[in-house]
Structures are given as structure tokens and as C-alpha cells.
Design an enzyme around this catalytic site. Structure first.
Site, PDB file in Angstrom:
ATOM      1  N   HIS A 133      11.398 -11.700   2.355  1.00  0.00           N
ATOM      2  CA  HIS A 133      12.303 -10.611   1.979  1.00  0.00           C
ATOM      3  C   HIS A 133      12.849 -10.749   0.560  1.00  0.00           C
ATOM      4  CE1 HIS A 133      14.454  -7.046   2.666  1.00  0.00           C
ATOM      5  NE2 HIS A 133      14.852  -7.253   3.909  1.00  0.00           N
ATOM      6  N   ASP A 184      -3.332   4.544   5.824  1.00  0.00           N
ATOM      7  CA  ASP A 184      -4.635   5.025   6.277  1.00  0.00           C
ATOM      8  C   ASP A 184      -5.711   4.394   5.405  1.00  0.00           C
ATOM      9  OD1 ASP A 184      -6.923   6.357   6.957  1.00  0.00           O
ATOM     10  OD2 ASP A 184      -6.136   8.372   6.599  1.00  0.00           O
TER      11      ASP A 184
END
Length: 449
Positions: free
Chosen positions: A157, A386
Site C-alpha cells: 500500500h 479486460d
């Protein structure tokens, strides 16, 4: 589960130089990038995520080649966390590479993947014990006999927030889809420019107790209760676009999908917990500061730029106020994260640059009750990865071992729908499931539950 694995370190710069088809992003190898105060406020941990792709799925070679192109644009991912001689953390952009693990699963995806909130630990990279020597981006490609694919990722993070990760995944997937025709973007990588203090730093808020816990005040910080993680249950609730539209109509004013759903879930979780009406409950809400800072930070900035709002009400008000009233409390708290607050936070970071600060985030295996903590993935493009055969059929958050943690995820089932992953004490799950889809506020009465 039996599986074969192959571990590989991908170094964007080295491979890009050998291939010669594209150039890495303009950055100096060996650059030492100090963590900004926004980086330091982020959790000092690896954050996992899992995406599920039914067959047909792109080949591992195509995924790795696209990853190579993407990491070339975000060289911090190929670096390592380090500490200087004064104990100050920094990102060493040293081209050590990202970690890719390839696993072959001897069964079909449909037979082994639960498709629910509880994600098997072996689908994403194991959390490193020593973060200073670990790859900051770790990917696991789980290939199933049916041709299905599960991509488990883990990112430290301090390197990137959710917005940055969503952007990176969008670039990676586009690099795979477009192949040799990929036209690389030019992300904004200048971390130092996002945390410029005033000529005379003058913080006006107590950031040492809000976003951080100093060594001196850690014991006085609000405590969270440890709990056996087996007693924390993760469930997923699905809200249709029609349900969300009805919620918005009840607010009585313009509001976002996130705000109205958060108000609803806050009401329902609070009711399910059967709390004392006089007790205060608050929500920790992540707020992207890119568009709130002055000057504004480009939306393609790669790094951390998040602070937190804390809407707070008594239990009786959460349950008794209208949806508009609870949404108003959420909106007002988020509005307080404005340019003045952000500049105060930056000034604090400058004055505390040599202090040992610990981010004021709770760890896993804790109970937040009567509070909740929420993260929204609704606008982060995390679900749009995608790679050429369609977006993921599921986007899941593993490691939900923090009671009161809520994740908002765009639903793959229908346009405009939202899935919410909720981690609750097993004692509260049945009550929450009973009321989570109801818009009848009278069910909050104890005699009705």
C-alpha cells in the site's frame, strides 16, 4: 489442492531494453523516492485482490508480456521499500522486478472456486514476512484445466492507492489486448509535488492522532478488540440498480450511489448489532484527495493520495434519522476533507518527517464494533480489467478478517448494480441478512427483529 508453480521475476527495464519494441518510462534507475505523508498514512501492508476469468482466457505469455509493458510505465512497482540511515522509509526504484507466480490447477474453475466473499488463500501470493526485500507488486496466475483463469494480486500500500491500482490494471489489460499496437500513456509520477508544504508549515488539525498514532499516544488511541478470525464471517449482498434508485429517491436530494448505499448499510449493520442507543458509531471512509487538493493533482497520478472522513452519530440517530439525514452526515464529514485540511496534513508531514509514525489503521483479526470501515471500488476501474476475452466475472477482496469492514464492488451481474462484501461477527450475520434488503425502518425496533 495439488498445483504446480513457477516463480519468475519480471524486470520491466531490462526486458524492455532487450526487446527494443518500447521504452521504459522516463525515470532514473536507482532513484530513491522518499515516501510522502500520504504514503506513510497508508497501511504498511500488502493488499490482495482476486479476479476471476472464465474460459477462454488469455495465455500466460500474453499476460506477462503485457505486464512487462505496463510496469515499464510504473517503475516504482519494480523497486523495493528501503530505509535510509536516519530510519526514514523510501522507495528504491532499482529495477528489481515484480514477482509472477504461475500455478496449474488440476481441476475446473467451476468446481473449486466458491465465487463468494470467502476467498481461498492459495489464489494470491503469500504475504511476505519481510517487506523490505519483497517485490512491491506480486501476481499469481492460476490456470485451471477448463481454461479458466484466476489472477491474484498483492500490492504494498505504500506504493499505490486503490485509484492507482485501478489505473495500472486498466493499462496492463489494454497492453495485453493491443499487443504490438499498444500506445503507452504518460502517467504522472512526481510524488514530491503532491505534498508541498507552505513556506512556514502550519498544521491546524491533530493529524498525529487522526491519520497516525505516534509512539507516545498509541496506547491512548481508540482500541479495537482482537478476535478469533473464525468468528468473523464474510458475506456478499447484491443490490440491483432498481433498489439503488429507490434508495436515492428516499434521500430526497441528489446523492451518489456510494452515499445512499453506505447510509443503508450503516443503518442495517447498526440494527443487526443491537447496540445501546446512546453509543456513538462512526464510519471510516476513504476520500480521494486528487481533485480536492490545491493545486489539483492529475487523476493519472500514481501513488497515494487518500485521507479519511469520519461521519459519526449516536446509534439512535443512525436508526432514527431518515436516509436524507444519514446521507447528510456522511456528505458533511467528507466535505471537511477540503484543500485547507489537505494542506494542514501536508504541513504536518513536513514537521513530522523524522518522527516514527504509525498509520492509524486497524489490523486484521479485530472487531471494529460499534464502528465500521468502508472502502469503495466503485470508481476505481478495478473491475474493468479486460485482457481481450471480457472483464472478470468476479472481483473479490480476500483476507476479510476485520469485523466491520465493508467493500463496495461493481457487480458483474448487471449494469448499475453493486455488490457489497461485509465482514461481520457470526452472531450478527443472521440479523443482518434478515433486514439488509428491507427499506422499512420499523424493523429497527428490537421487538421486530
Amino acid at each position: 489442492m495439488a498445483q504446480s508453480k513457477q516463480r519468475e521475476m519480471i524486470s520491466a527495464w531490462v526486458e524492455a531494453t532487450i526487446d527494443g519494441d518500447y521504452e521504459p518510462h522516463d525515470a532514473e534507475a536507482g532513484e530513491k523516492v522518499p515516501l510522502t505523508v500520504f504514503d506513510r498514512a497508508a497501511s504498511d501492508k500488502f493488499v490482495p485482490a482476486v479476479r476471476v476469468y472464465p474460459a477462454p482466457a488469455p495465455s500466460n505469455d500474453a499476460l506477462k508480456e503485457g505486464l512487462l509493458r505496463a510496469v515499464a510505465l510504473y517503475p516504482h512497482f519494480a523497486g523495493r521499500l528501503a530505509v535510509d540511515g536516519h530510519g526514514r522509509p523510501f522507495l528504491h526504484v532499482n529495477n528489481e522486478g515484480v514477482l509472477v507466480i504461475e500455478a496449474t490447477m488440476p481441476t475446473d474453475l467451476a468446481h473449486v472456486f466458491p465465487g463468494a466473499a470467502n476467498v481461498p488463500d492459495d489464489l494470491y501470493p503469500t504475504q511476505p514476512e519481510e517487506k523490505l526485500d519483497a517485490a512491491l507488486l506480486q501476481i499469481k496466475l492460476n490456470r485451471y484445466k477448463c481454461g479458466g483463469l484466476v489472477i491474484g494480486s498483492s500490492c504494498h500500500h505504500h506504493t499505490a492507492d486503490g485509484h492507482s491500482m485501478g489505473t495500472f490494471y486498466a493499462v496492463w489489460s489494454r497492453a495485453v489486448r493491443e499487443g504490438k499496437d499498444f500506445v503507452p500513456p504518460s502517467p504522472f509520477l512526481d510524488r514530491a509535488s503532491t505534498a508541498v508544504p507552505r513556506s512556514t508549515p502550519a498544521p491546524v488539525f491533530d493529524h498525529g492522532s487522526i491519520e497516525f498514532r505516534r509512539e507516545a499516544n498509541r496506547c491512548s488511541s481508540r482500541a479495537v478488540l482482537p478476535v478469533d478470525k473464525i468468528k468473523i464471517k464474510s458475506i456478499t449482498v447484491h443490490f440491483t440498480a432498481e433498489f439503488i434508485a429507490e434508495l436515492k429517491s428516499r434521500v430526497g436530494a441528489r446523492c451518489s450511489t456510494f452515499q445512499c448505499l453506505l447510509a443503508h448499510v450503516w443503518k442495517r449493520i447498526t440494527a443487526a448489532r443491537c447496540l445501546n442507543p446512546e453509543v456513538f458509531t462512526q464510519v471510516r471512509v476513504a476520500v480521494d484527495c486528487r481533485g480536492r487538493a490545491k493545486p489539483r493533482v492529475p487523476m493519472d497520478f500514481f501513488g497515494n493520495m487518500v485521507l479519511w472522513a469520519f461521519p459519526r452519530l449516536q446509534v439512535k440517530d443512525v436508526l432514527g434519522l431518515s436516509y436524507g439525514g444519514v446521507v447528510g452526515a456522511i456528505r458533511d464529514a467528507m466535505a471537511r476533507i477540503d484543500e485547507e485540511y489537505i494542506q494542514s496534513f501536508v504541513d504536518f508531514g513536513t514537521l513530522a518527517a523524522d518522527e516514527e509514525l504509525v498509520a492509524a489503521t486497524s489490523t486484521v483479526d479485530t472487531v471494529l464494533c460499534p464502528d465500521i470501515e468502508v472502502a469503495s471500488w466503485l470508481g476505481l476501474r478495478l473491475h474493468q480489467a479486460d485482457f481481450g476475452t471480457g472483464p472478470p466475472s468476479a472481483l473479490l477482496k480476500p483476507d476479510m478478517h476485520k469485523e466491520g469492514l465493508i467493500i463496495f464492488v461493481p457487480s458483474p451481474m448487471a449494469e448499475g448494480a453493486v455488490d457489497i462484501i461485509v465482514a461481520l461477527s457470526e452472531d450478527h450475520v443472521a440479523a443482518f441478512n434478515k433486514i439488509c434488503y428491507s427499506l422499512d425502518d420499523t424493523i429497527f425496533l428490537p421487538s421486530k427483529m
